[in-house]
Scaffold this active site. Structure first.
Site, mmCIF file in Angstrom:
data_model
loop_
_atom_site.group_PDB
_atom_site.id
_atom_site.type_symbol
_atom_site.label_atom_id
_atom_site.label_comp_id
_atom_site.label_asym_id
_atom_site.label_seq_id
_atom_site.Cartn_x
_atom_site.Cartn_y
_atom_site.Cartn_z
ATOM 1 N N ASP A 11 46.551 67.955 16.193
ATOM 2 C CA ASP A 11 47.594 67.085 15.657
ATOM 3 C C ASP A 11 47.637 65.859 16.555
ATOM 4 O O ASP A 11 47.973 65.967 17.741
ATOM 5 C CB ASP A 11 48.957 67.782 15.665
ATOM 6 C CG ASP A 11 49.026 68.930 14.669
ATOM 7 O OD1 ASP A 11 48.345 68.856 13.638
ATOM 8 O OD2 ASP A 11 49.761 69.900 14.935
ATOM 9 N N ASP A 130 52.311 71.617 2.799
ATOM 10 C CA ASP A 130 53.303 72.070 3.775
ATOM 11 C C ASP A 130 54.452 72.701 2.996
ATOM 12 O O ASP A 130 54.963 72.097 2.050
ATOM 13 C CB ASP A 130 53.819 70.903 4.619
ATOM 14 C CG ASP A 130 52.726 70.293 5.489
ATOM 15 O OD1 ASP A 130 51.718 70.978 5.768
ATOM 16 O OD2 ASP A 130 52.868 69.119 5.890
#
Length: 252
Positions: A11, A130
């Protein structure tokens, strides 16, 4: 049985690898090129690179970082974050990505999935979903913009749709589990098992080596993604693969 894949995730925010809990409280982990190279040495099957603030900051993914990473690693590289057009996809593939991941942009413009699949092939198009459990409606909701916006869409229905549109792979993250190290969200992936027609990568919640075997034994996912446990040296790829081999899960 196809070999299960173990995938570290970087990330990246402002050119540095970060990690948080439930998508917030980000801590600096290090340089993406160095970390990617170390995972290559450890025997990772693939690498996922997500520019986690590109969408919310309304900017494009950093192709220069992708070029540096792809020059160091020779495993498949999936890149996501801030990809909003076929041109953006092409730029990432030219920079060295093997696959591109669409998340918020796919929700806003579902046709982008089809356009990418037609131009580059389905195998290049990963749709990242998500999710967050909605207790009142008893469904998994689709959340976008790095977890900031709940669309209210049913994640299982959305998964069926993106597959029809041309997604070649699904990267499904449980926001409820993300960074908690309490294990993968097994009920989520069991629900997805009933509709998935393409490979599924499980993401969010890995805290110990047994979490990998649990998700592979209790669901049909094809790959498991993790970040914290690898970034902070709590586990190595070799630890995970040895454990999986010991319990009878086929790995590469």
């Amino acid at each position: 049985m196809l070999a299960k894949r173990i995938i570290p995730c970087l990330d990246v925010d402002d050119g540095r690898v970060k990690k948080g809990v439930n998508f917030v409280d980000l801590k600096d982990v290090g340089d993406p090129v160095e970390i990617a190279a170390s995972y290559q040495k450890q025997g990772a099957d693939e690498l996922v690179f997500l520019d986690i603030t590109a969408t919310s900051d309304h900017r494009q993914t950093m192709s220069d970082v992708i070029e540096q990473v792809s020059s160091q690693v020779f495993m498949p590289l999936t890149v996501g974050g801030g990809i909003r057009s076929v041109d953006d996809m092409q730029a990432m593939l030219r920079a060295g990505a093997d696959k591109v991941s669409l998340n918020s942009a796919a929700v806003h413009n579902p046709e982008l999935i089809t356009q990418g699949a037609e131009k580059f092939g389905k195998q290049c198009i990963v749709v990242a979903v998500d999710t967050k459990w909605n207790e009142s409606t008893k469904q998994f909701d689709v959340v976008i913009n790095g977890g900031r916006v709940n669309t209210g869409m049913n994640a299982i229905d959305w998964i069926k749709k993106v597959q029809d549109l041309g997604a070649g792979e699904l990267l499904v993250t449980s926001m409820d589990a993300d960074g908690t190290k309490q294990g993968y969200d097994i009920p989520l992936y069991q629900a997805i098992d009933k509709v998935a027609t393409v490979p599924v990568i499980a993401s969010g919640g890995c805290g110990k080596v047994e979490d990998f075997s649990e998700v592979f034994e209790d669901t049909k996912v094809d790959a498991a993604l993790a970040a914290s446990v690898f970034h902070f040296g709590e586990l190595t790829i070799a630890n995970v693969k040895q454990h999986l081999t010991n319990v009878g899960v086929t790995v590469r």
